[in-house]
Design a protein around this motif. Structure first.
Motif, PDB file in Angstrom:
ATOM      1  N   VAL A  36       0.836  -1.198   0.000  1.00 20.73           N
ATOM      2  CA  VAL A  36       0.000   0.000   0.000  1.00 20.73           C
ATOM      3  C   VAL A  36       0.870   1.246   0.000  1.00 20.73           C
ATOM      4  O   VAL A  36       2.048   1.208   0.351  1.00 20.73           O
ATOM      5  CB  VAL A  36      -0.938   0.028   1.229  1.00 20.73           C
ATOM      6  N   ASP A  37       0.253   2.362  -0.388  1.00 20.36           N
ATOM      7  CA  ASP A  37       0.891   3.677  -0.330  1.00 20.36           C
ATOM      8  C   ASP A  37       2.259   3.686  -1.002  1.00 20.36           C
ATOM      9  O   ASP A  37       3.273   4.113  -0.428  1.00 20.36           O
ATOM     10  CB  ASP A  37       1.028   4.154   1.119  1.00 20.36           C
ATOM     11  N   ALA A  38       2.283   3.217  -2.238  1.00 20.39           N
ATOM     12  CA  ALA A  38       3.536   3.246  -2.997  1.00 20.39           C
ATOM     13  C   ALA A  38       3.979   4.686  -3.218  1.00 20.39           C
ATOM     14  O   ALA A  38       3.156   5.581  -3.452  1.00 20.39           O
ATOM     15  CB  ALA A  38       3.368   2.532  -4.335  1.00 20.39           C
ATOM     16  N   LEU A  39       5.273   4.941  -3.119  1.00 17.52           N
ATOM     17  CA  LEU A  39       5.813   6.277  -3.351  1.00 17.52           C
ATOM     18  C   LEU A  39       5.762   6.613  -4.827  1.00 17.52           C
ATOM     19  O   LEU A  39       5.896   5.731  -5.693  1.00 17.52           O
ATOM     20  CB  LEU A  39       7.263   6.354  -2.862  1.00 17.52           C
ATOM     21  N   ASP A  40       5.562   7.889  -5.111  1.00 20.13           N
ATOM     22  CA  ASP A  40       5.603   8.359  -6.494  1.00 20.13           C
ATOM     23  C   ASP A  40       7.000   8.099  -7.044  1.00 20.13           C
ATOM     24  O   ASP A  40       8.001   8.374  -6.387  1.00 20.13           O
ATOM     25  CB  ASP A  40       5.280   9.858  -6.527  1.00 20.13           C
ATOM     26  N   LYS A  41       7.069   7.566  -8.269  1.00 20.24           N
ATOM     27  CA  LYS A  41       8.382   7.290  -8.862  1.00 20.24           C
ATOM     28  C   LYS A  41       9.178   8.574  -9.045  1.00 20.24           C
ATOM     29  O   LYS A  41      10.408   8.554  -9.004  1.00 20.24           O
ATOM     30  CB  LYS A  41       8.218   6.551 -10.189  1.00 20.24           C
ATOM     31  N   ASP A  42       8.508   9.705  -9.270  1.00 22.66           N
ATOM     32  CA  ASP A  42       9.176  11.003  -9.236  1.00 22.66           C
ATOM     33  C   ASP A  42       9.142  11.479  -7.789  1.00 22.66           C
ATOM     34  O   ASP A  42       8.325  12.308  -7.399  1.00 22.66           O
ATOM     35  CB  ASP A  42       8.480  12.006 -10.166  1.00 22.66           C
ATOM     36  N   TYR A  43      10.054  10.944  -7.001  1.00 23.21           N
ATOM     37  CA  TYR A  43       9.982  11.100  -5.548  1.00 23.21           C
ATOM     38  C   TYR A  43      10.680  12.378  -5.095  1.00 23.21           C
ATOM     39  O   TYR A  43      11.785  12.684  -5.553  1.00 23.21           O
ATOM     40  CB  TYR A  43      10.613   9.881  -4.882  1.00 23.21           C
ATOM     41  N   MET A  44      10.020  13.109  -4.205  1.00 20.31           N
ATOM     42  CA  MET A  44      10.610  14.307  -3.613  1.00 20.31           C
ATOM     43  C   MET A  44      11.161  13.938  -2.237  1.00 20.31           C
ATOM     44  O   MET A  44      10.385  13.721  -1.297  1.00 20.31           O
ATOM     45  CB  MET A  44       9.575  15.421  -3.494  1.00 20.31           C
ATOM     46  N   PRO A  45      12.491  13.820  -2.097  1.00 14.62           N
ATOM     47  CA  PRO A  45      13.069  13.445  -0.795  1.00 14.62           C
ATOM     48  C   PRO A  45      12.703  14.453   0.284  1.00 14.62           C
ATOM     49  O   PRO A  45      12.462  15.636   0.010  1.00 14.62           O
ATOM     50  CB  PRO A  45      14.587  13.441  -1.071  1.00 14.62           C
ATOM     51  N   ILE A  46      12.681  13.977   1.522  1.00 16.41           N
ATOM     52  CA  ILE A  46      12.347  14.851   2.639  1.00 16.41           C
ATOM     53  C   ILE A  46      13.591  15.503   3.214  1.00 16.41           C
ATOM     54  O   ILE A  46      13.505  16.365   4.090  1.00 16.41           O
ATOM     55  CB  ILE A  46      11.609  14.068   3.736  1.00 16.41           C
ATOM     56  N   GLY A  47      14.773  15.129   2.721  1.00 21.20           N
ATOM     57  CA  GLY A  47      16.020  15.669   3.226  1.00 21.20           C
ATOM     58  C   GLY A  47      16.587  14.792   4.328  1.00 21.20           C
ATOM     59  O   GLY A  47      15.856  14.113   5.055  1.00 21.20           O
ATOM     60  N   GLY A  48      17.907  14.772   4.436  1.00 20.61           N
ATOM     61  CA  GLY A  48      18.540  13.918   5.431  1.00 20.61           C
ATOM     62  C   GLY A  48      18.589  12.469   4.969  1.00 20.61           C
ATOM     63  O   GLY A  48      18.560  12.173   3.770  1.00 20.61           O
ATOM     64  N   THR A  49      18.634  11.559   5.919  1.00 21.11           N
ATOM     65  CA  THR A  49      18.742  10.127   5.617  1.00 21.11           C
ATOM     66  C   THR A  49      17.390   9.453   5.809  1.00 21.11           C
ATOM     67  O   THR A  49      16.754   9.604   6.851  1.00 21.11           O
ATOM     68  CB  THR A  49      19.793   9.462   6.520  1.00 21.11           C
ATOM     69  N   GLU A  50      16.968   8.712   4.801  1.00 20.16           N
ATOM     70  CA  GLU A  50      15.708   7.976   4.898  1.00 20.16           C
ATOM     71  C   GLU A  50      15.870   6.598   4.262  1.00 20.16           C
ATOM     72  O   GLU A  50      16.671   6.415   3.335  1.00 20.16           O
ATOM     73  CB  GLU A  50      14.554   8.744   4.240  1.00 20.16           C
ATOM     74  N   THR A  51      15.116   5.645   4.754  1.00 23.62           N
ATOM     75  CA  THR A  51      15.146   4.283   4.229  1.00 23.62           C
ATOM     76  C   THR A  51      13.966   4.090   3.282  1.00 23.62           C
ATOM     77  O   THR A  51      12.821   4.365   3.644  1.00 23.62           O
ATOM     78  CB  THR A  51      15.077   3.251   5.362  1.00 23.62           C
ATOM     79  N   ILE A  52      14.273   3.635   2.066  1.00 29.63           N
ATOM     80  CA  ILE A  52      13.242   3.340   1.072  1.00 29.63           C
ATOM     81  C   ILE A  52      13.090   1.820   0.985  1.00 29.63           C
ATOM     82  O   ILE A  52      14.065   1.102   0.717  1.00 29.63           O
ATOM     83  CB  ILE A  52      13.622   3.917  -0.310  1.00 29.63           C
TER      84      ILE A  52
END
Length: 600
Positions: A321-337
């Motif tokens: 569910v809630d797949a990320l948009d392939k044109d993804y806008m990062p939130i900044g910093g380090t994140e796990t995808i």
């Protein structure tokens, strides 16, 4: 954005290596009672279910001369109300069409409520109702969702336009499948002993149950492409298939034998490859293309058979569910995808074990001015970043490694600001253009009066861009003022960069440059027009040697060219004009053309 997998409960009609279970005629339409994938392919169309008609909704005649060419029919009955859709998956080099009828009788189908007859020049892999599972929101091959009520009967006609045919799949979608995954369709329409066709993931335990009251014995058969073969030793009422194929049970009863067939398809479970972590330079509105990671996730898997989606949490990836948009806008910093790979043949076959780190390194944002002015009176100015970030490094083109520098000369100064993390350097370069502004200075003021449109021009010998104002009005770039009324005016000249301003008070009046007191009534006296606009004005007239000749106020009729009653000779004479200013002081007017000629 990719469609949430949990909202796409799939019914698949395509299976590797299994014989097709299809119905070429509407009267033999295969009943569907749940969202279990089933397999199929088409070859020919049996009898003409449209009785020679040349069209049905959007459908038209195919290469056979009829609406059908390689067709298959399905029927289902809704058990709940809600939103219904479906995706028909096929090879991208094939051209498939469909029509959905709300009907209870093949002889009275009526017009289709949804229909698609577009050719596949785009090389699409899906047609259907609702949303393209690949995320193509503009696909012409998808029709609007259908709002269904409980107890409605539907016939689904699927047709391959040409003879190129490698099979297809159907994936039911819509909120009725999310809210009622096991009861969306009415199973009472299925009478097969072994139930509807079954698709499972490799390694999944499937039980075929043929238990029949009073049965004398059971025989099981399997067809994987070369006809039904007896499965030796299988005589129980249940059987657990291990490979894809068509399965048959023959049940012996006191009254005879009962035969039931079912199609079983096993789909491979994707195995996601390891993905490399990513470090990117981050801007506020940057886009990270998640599609660029697809090849890593897929490894050796076929991108036409496996879909890749990306999620913000492990829970979302597992649930699909809630797949990320392939044109993804990062939130900044380090994140796990988190990554999910899903079989397009069966979305229950997936892998959500992999993830990667997206390290968004902030690209320095510089806010200092790129155009600065040094005031001549100051002589030096600090340029650059006055509120530096301690995590950044700074270097000027001239070699200084400080956030800001002091400059005193005109020119261009370039600063490079860097932010480094994990071996990635994010830089921002900004050039500051420095100019020096001279203090404003009024060298002269030209007053053109004695006209309807009096003008005032402020002159300066200093270089630079200046602004001008009169009597506290708005500043203008032009040094020319028009339509200036007679009287005292205050003109202001300023530097637009705040380097100072100067003011002068001027008087706008009018006088004749020549007068001729020769008794012809014309120009017999000399006087200044507009004195009444001044406070206690006094006009003093001198000869060229500075001898006082005459003093006048605004009440005098003018000078007649004489001194003590004697006519003075033709020559030039000078004058001064004084008045009481706002401070109560007598002041002499500046910038007047203070001489005139007497002619006899």
């Amino acid at each position: 954005m990719l469609k949430s997998i949990s909202k796409t409960l799939l019914l698949f009609l395509f299976c590797q290596g299994a014989l097709a279970q299809v119905a070429q005629d509407c009267t033999d339409a295969i009943p569907i009672c749940n969202n279990t994938p089933i397999n199929g392919g088409t070859n020919g169309f049996g009898s003409d279910d449209f009785y020679g008609a040349t069209s049905s909704g959007c459908l038209e005649q195919t290469t056979t001369g009829a609406i059908e060419s390689n067709s298959s029919w399905y029927r289902f009955r809704t058990a709940v109300a809600g939103q219904l859709g479906f995706n028909i998956g096929h090879n991208s080099n094939e051209d498939w069409d469909f029509a959905l009828y709300r009907a209870t009788d093949c002889n009275d189908l009526g017009e289709p409520i949804r229909c698609n007859f577009f050719d596949n020049s785009e090389g699409a892999s899906f047609i259907g109702v609702g949303e393209d599972p690949t995320g193509d929101l503009d696909s012409v091959h998808f029709e609007d969702w259908v709002q269904v009520q409980a107890g409605e009967d539907y016939y689904l006609f699927i047709n391959n336009f040409s003879n190129v045919n490698s099979g297809f799949s159907i994936q039911f979608t819509g909120d009725i499948w999310e809210n009622h995954p096991n009861t969306a369709l009415d199973c009472s329409i299925v009478s097969n002993l072994l139930g509807p066709p079954i698709t499972a993931c490799e390694g999944e335990n499937i039980i075929l149950d043929a238990t029949t009251s009073g049965a004398l014995g059971y025989e099981w058969y399997m067809d994987t492409g070369s006809g039904f073969q007896l499965i030796t030793g299988q005589v129980s009422s249940v059987y657990s298939p291990q490979v894809s194929g068509q399965y048959r049970v023959v049940v012996s009863t006191p009254s005879g034998s009962e035969i039931s067939d079912v199609q079983v398809g096993f789909n491979q479970v994707p195995v996601t490859s390891t993905l490399e972590d990513e470090s990117v330079c981050y801007d506020f509105d940057m886009i990270f293309d998640l599609n660029a990671k697809n090849s890593e996730a897929l490894g050796d898997m076929d991108p036409q058979s496996v879909m890749v989606s990306y999620h913000a949490s492990q829970q979302d990836a597992v649930a699909g569910v809630d797949a990320l948009d392939k044109d993804y806008m990062p939130i900044g910093g380090t994140e796990t995808i988190f990554v999910r790979t899903t079989s397009l043949s069966n979305p229950d076959c997936y892998d959500a074990s992999q993830s990667f780190i997206l390290n968004s390194i902030e690209t320095p944002v510089l806010t200092f001015d790129q155009q600065v002015v040094i005031c001549e009176s100051v002589g030096v100015l600090e340029i650059g970043e006055t509120t530096p970030d301690p995590n950044y490094s700074y270097e000027w083109e001239s070699g200084e490694q400080t956030p800001s520098i002091l400059v005193s000369e005109e020119g261009e100064y370039t600063l490079t600001v860097s932010n480094e993390s994990n071996g990635v350097v994010c830089e921002t370069v900004r050039t500051v253009s420095v100019t020096i502004s001279n203090l404003p200075a009024i060298s002269s003021i030209d007053i053109e009066d004695m006209s309807v449109n009096n003008t005032v021009t402020i002159n300066t010998e200093t270089s630079g861009a200046y602004e001008f104002s009169m009597d506290g009005g708005e500043f203008q770039e032009s040094n020319l003022f028009t339509a200036v009324a007679p009287g005292v005016h205050r003109v202001t000249m300023r530097d637009p960069h705040g380097c100072g301003e100067v003011q002068e008070d001027i008087v706008v009046v009018g006088f004749m440059p020549i007068f001729s007191p020769n008794g012809d009534v014309l120009n017999e006296t000399w006087q200044i027009e507009g004195l009444s606009t001044l406070n206690s004005p006094i006009v003093t007239i001198f000869d060229r040697y500075g001898k006082l000749i005459k003093q006048m106020t605004e009440f005098d009729p003018g000078w007649d060219g004489s001194l003590n009653g004697k006519p003075l000779p033709s020559t030039d004479y000078w004058f001064k004009l004084s008045y009481i200013d706002e401070g109560g002081n007598r002041t002499y007017a500046k910038y007047l053309q203070s001489h005139f000629s007497l002619r006899r």
